[in-house]
Design an enzyme around this catalytic site. Structure first.
Site: not given
Ligand code: NJP
Length: 234
Positions: A137, A150
């Site tokens: 990020s 974070y």
């Molecule tokens: O978010 P989202 P993003 N075990 O909420 C999974 C970074 N980032 O695509 O488990 C396994 O749509 C969750 O899956 P589920 C951010 O820090 C973002 O934006 O089924 N999986 C889902 O597939 C992150 O590292 C922004 O709920 C787990 C995914 O994570 C990455 O981009 C800006 C889990 C999250 O998808 C992807 O985020 C930035 C677990 N315990 C960096 N907990 C931004 N969106 O603005 C969650 O700088 N997941």
């Protein structure tokens, strides 16, 4: 033989777009996240287009589930790319950060990136070829307010990636850190942050930039990719 890519957090947002684009580019893809139904729907989309994928429901905050991901994946194929993408953010004043929220962000964003990478490094070393991608990020490069856990997790992730990059150069393993600004995904749904979604980066274009980094040929490595909207941070 097709190369295999493992994507954590593949059920939504950036991970979902990347899984589809990796499959379109000819990779076998392993889809990991907690939401099995969402992963199955993405798998169906990939298979309808003739792609090859494996769904492994995984809570990456649980080390034994990461071990299961490792076992199932190694039965499925030789891993060339690992995308450490699963992540979450909880934003509030420092004095309101609970121990539970601190641990969750550190466990999912940082510890899981270490454990998932570690699981697949021996195979990469054996084949003298591989790639570890860290979905970091802009908060891994600069401290933002109301984001202490974070930011700490993402600075940690950057340190982890930087250290592994130096260690694994001699094994021909590329380590790529991606540092995006705000992206329009469900990440923001329950944060209480009201940045305008239509002004954020979109997942598909971000995934294209990441694919470009992944596909750098030969001895080229895009070590860090910082991607912001032209107007800068919100
Ligand atoms: O978010 P989202 P993003 N075990 O909420 C999974 C970074 N980032 O695509 O488990 C396994 O749509 C969750 O899956 P589920 C951010 O820090 C973002 O934006 O089924 N999986 C889902 O597939 C992150 O590292 C922004 O709920 C787990 C995914 O994570 C990455 O981009 C800006 C889990 C999250 O998808 C992807 O985020 C930035 C677990 N315990 C960096 N907990 C931004 N969106 O603005 C969650 O700088 N997941």
């Amino acid at each position: 033989m097709l190369e295999t890519a493992v994507i954590t957090g593949a059920s939504s947002g950036v991970g979902k777009s990347l899984a589809i684009q990796l499959s379109d580019a000819g990779y076998k893809v392993v889809l990991a996240a907690r939401s099995e139904n969402k992963l199955n729907a993405i798998a169906e989309e990939i298979q309808t287009k003739g792609g090859n994928c494996l769904v492994v429901p995984t809570d990456v905050s649980q080390p034994e589930q990461i071990n299961n991901l490792k076992v199932r994946t190694l039965e499925y194929g030789d891993v060339f790319v690992v995308i450490n993408n699963a992540g979450l953010g909880k934003f509030c004043k420092i004095e309101d950060v609970t121990l539970e929220d601190w641990n969750r962000q550190l466990d999912v964003n940082l510890r899981a990136s270490f454990l998932v990478s570690q699981a697949f490094i021996p195979g990469m070393k054996q084949r003298e070829k591989g790639m570890l991608v860290f979905m970091n990020s802009v908060a891994g490069k600069k401290g933002y307010p109301y984001s202490a856990a974070y930011v700490a997790s993402k600075f940690g992730m950057r340190g982890l990636a930087d250290s592994m990059r130096e260690e694994l150069r001699e094994n021909n393993i590329k380590v790529i850190s991606i540092h995006p600004g705000a992206v329009d995904t469900p990440f923001w749904d329950e944060t209480g942050v009201n940045f305008p979604r239509e002004e954020m980066l979109d997942t598909s274009t971000l995934a294209q930039s990441i694919m470009h980094a992944i596909q750098s040929p030969g001895n080229f490595t895009v070590e860090e990719l910082v991607v912001r909207r032209t107007a800068g941070d919100f």
